[in-house]
Design an enzyme around this catalytic site. Sequence first.
Site, PDB file in Angstrom:
ATOM      1  NE  ARG A 167      42.093  50.191  31.658  1.00  0.00           N
ATOM      2  CZ  ARG A 167      41.790  49.594  32.899  1.00  0.00           C
ATOM      3  NH1 ARG A 167      41.351  48.676  33.058  1.00  0.00           N
ATOM      4  NH2 ARG A 167      42.286  50.655  34.017  1.00  0.00           N
ATOM      5  CB  CYS A 192      46.159  46.169  36.997  1.00  0.00           C
ATOM      6  SG  CYS A 192      45.470  46.589  38.764  1.00  0.00           S
TER       7      CYS A 192
END
Length: 281
Positions: A183, A240
């Site tokens: 990611r 995040c």
Amino acid sequence: MYTTLISATELATHINDQNWVVLDCRHDLMDANVGQAAYDLGHIPGAQFVHLDQRLSAAKVGPDGVFRGRHPLPEKADFIATLQALGVNNDSQVIVYDAHGGMFAARLWWMLRWVGHRAVAVLDGGLPAWLAAEQQVTTEVPAARNGGFAERDSLVHTVDVIQVLGNISSAAKPLVDARAADRFRGENETIDPVGGHIPGAKNRFFKDNLQADGRFKAADQLLQEWSAVVGDSSHAIMQCGSGVTACHNLLALEVAGLHGAALYPGSWSEWCADASRPVER
């Protein structure tokens, strides 16, 4: 007082203490119904269920019509009302757990510190550790109780998107992204349709804080690993995908004795919603 982690055996000795509040935070980012279903099948005795989307997050779009990320923080007044409805008082020892190594429980741990409550700890290893210690679960839902929690001075720090944007040029504060490496590199379009990371960010996957059994690494090991990542933790920013797993890194820092790092609550989901903001891959 437990302020970071508690073991399953330690929790078991306090499971009937009247001023202890146990909260189940199990969740699945791809299926929001999983946590409640798992709770209904069995949970730690006395535990109440807390839904990430419904009780620990606000609407994705703010009153001004601007997208704030997938899990923006609720208003403090709303969160305090949630705590009161869960029976939390200012002298309560709160224990939070999930079944994912603290991935979601750390968010509630951080939020309680956000409103000034120090006596909150994550069950180390979560429900799997509870079961491995041969402790029982139940399907009985505890009776509702009202708490008198009142906000105190916050124990944590936050930064907003403007501050993160300004930090790119100055690089004064190390920025750490808790997402998985694929990611971070922009290779997982299923979760992050806009791939990549904030320029200058370092990658520390939250699961790197854990041992193979899902419990946290020892404090001295975390200290060694994290010191190499952030240096002076009081200047660091954790982020995040949406401000959830970043809290796991913040918990690891506290376990290591590295204090003062800030959370960027909007994180990547807010950042990438504006195409004018720079992206690295």
